[in-house]
Design a protein around this motif. Structure first.
Motif, short mmCIF file in Angstrom:
data_model
loop_
_atom_site.label_atom_id
_atom_site.label_comp_id
_atom_site.label_asym_id
_atom_site.label_seq_id
_atom_site.Cartn_x
_atom_site.Cartn_y
_atom_site.Cartn_z
N ASP A 289 0.84 -1.20 0.00
CA ASP A 289 0.00 0.00 0.00
C ASP A 289 0.88 1.26 0.00
N ARG A 290 0.28 2.42 0.06
CA ARG A 290 1.00 3.70 0.01
C ARG A 290 1.94 3.90 1.20
N GLU A 291 1.66 3.23 2.32
CA GLU A 291 2.52 3.34 3.50
C GLU A 291 3.67 2.32 3.48
N GLY A 292 3.74 1.53 2.41
CA GLY A 292 4.80 0.54 2.28
C GLY A 292 4.53 -0.76 3.02
N GLN A 293 3.26 -0.98 3.40
CA GLN A 293 2.88 -2.19 4.11
C GLN A 293 2.43 -3.27 3.11
N LEU A 294 2.92 -4.48 3.30
CA LEU A 294 2.50 -5.62 2.48
C LEU A 294 1.02 -5.87 2.70
N VAL A 295 0.24 -5.94 1.60
CA VAL A 295 -1.20 -6.17 1.72
C VAL A 295 -1.68 -7.40 0.95
N LYS A 296 -0.91 -7.87 -0.03
CA LYS A 296 -1.33 -9.05 -0.80
C LYS A 296 -0.10 -9.77 -1.35
N LEU B 167 1.23 -22.69 -15.30
CA LEU B 167 0.77 -22.59 -13.92
C LEU B 167 -0.25 -23.68 -13.63
N LYS B 168 -0.08 -24.35 -12.49
CA LYS B 168 -1.05 -25.35 -12.06
C LYS B 168 -1.80 -24.84 -10.83
N GLN B 169 -1.07 -24.31 -9.86
CA GLN B 169 -1.72 -23.78 -8.66
C GLN B 169 -0.98 -22.55 -8.14
N MET B 170 -1.77 -21.54 -7.74
CA MET B 170 -1.22 -20.32 -7.16
C MET B 170 -1.95 -20.03 -5.86
N ARG B 171 -1.18 -19.64 -4.84
CA ARG B 171 -1.74 -19.26 -3.54
C ARG B 171 -1.85 -17.73 -3.51
N ILE B 172 -2.99 -17.23 -3.04
CA ILE B 172 -3.23 -15.79 -2.94
C ILE B 172 -3.55 -15.49 -1.48
N GLU B 173 -2.76 -14.60 -0.87
CA GLU B 173 -2.96 -14.26 0.53
C GLU B 173 -3.20 -12.77 0.69
N GLU B 174 -4.21 -12.42 1.45
CA GLU B 174 -4.44 -11.03 1.84
C GLU B 174 -3.79 -10.87 3.20
N ILE B 175 -2.96 -9.82 3.33
CA ILE B 175 -2.17 -9.61 4.53
C ILE B 175 -2.72 -8.40 5.29
N GLU B 176 -2.81 -8.52 6.59
CA GLU B 176 -3.23 -7.41 7.43
C GLU B 176 -2.07 -6.41 7.52
N ALA B 177 -2.28 -5.22 6.95
CA ALA B 177 -1.22 -4.21 6.92
C ALA B 177 -0.76 -3.89 8.34
N GLY B 178 0.54 -3.80 8.51
CA GLY B 178 1.10 -3.45 9.80
C GLY B 178 1.45 -4.64 10.69
N THR B 179 0.68 -5.72 10.58
CA THR B 179 0.94 -6.88 11.44
C THR B 179 1.61 -8.02 10.69
N GLY B 180 1.40 -8.09 9.38
CA GLY B 180 1.94 -9.19 8.59
C GLY B 180 1.13 -10.47 8.70
N LYS B 181 0.02 -10.44 9.47
CA LYS B 181 -0.83 -11.62 9.62
C LYS B 181 -1.63 -11.87 8.34
N VAL B 182 -1.75 -13.14 7.98
CA VAL B 182 -2.55 -13.52 6.82
C VAL B 182 -4.03 -13.45 7.22
N ARG B 183 -4.78 -12.55 6.56
CA ARG B 183 -6.22 -12.40 6.84
C ARG B 183 -7.04 -13.46 6.11
N SER B 184 -6.64 -13.75 4.88
CA SER B 184 -7.34 -14.78 4.11
C SER B 184 -6.38 -15.42 3.13
N ARG B 185 -6.69 -16.65 2.78
CA ARG B 185 -5.85 -17.40 1.85
C ARG B 185 -6.78 -18.14 0.90
N SER B 186 -6.48 -18.04 -0.38
CA SER B 186 -7.26 -18.78 -1.38
C SER B 186 -6.29 -19.35 -2.40
#
Length: 79
Positions: free
Chosen positions: A31-38, A54-73
């Motif tokens: 994001d604009r603050e330099g935090q990993l978000v996806k 490509l056979k399979q790709m993992r997509i993770e949404e990251i909680e900005a500031g904490t680095g915690k994975v909010r969702s994974r698909s």
């Protein structure tokens, strides 16, 4: 890579590309603050007629500031 405009969904994207094949292996979006978000990451590939796809790709949404994975698909591509 920096976004060409302030209206872009992500401010910065970092790409990892395989030197031999030129295939995208991983992408991180910030994001604009330099935090990993996806994060997008190739989990597996398959060789078809001598070419890699490509056979399979993992997509993770990251909680900005904490680095915690909010969702994974997963994106699964079947031939």
């Amino acid at each position: 890579l920096a976004a060409p405009s302030k209206d872009a969904h992500y401010a910065t994207v970092i790409l990892w590309v395989d030197k031999e094949s030129g295939a995208l292996m991983r992408m991180e979006a910030y994001d604009r603050e330099g935090q990993l978000v996806k994060r997008f990451e190739v989990v597996s590939a398959q060789k078809i007629d001598g070419r890699w796809f490509l056979k399979q790709m993992r997509i993770e949404e990251i909680e900005a500031g904490t680095g915690k994975v909010r969702s994974r698909s997963y994106l699964d591509i079947k031939k």
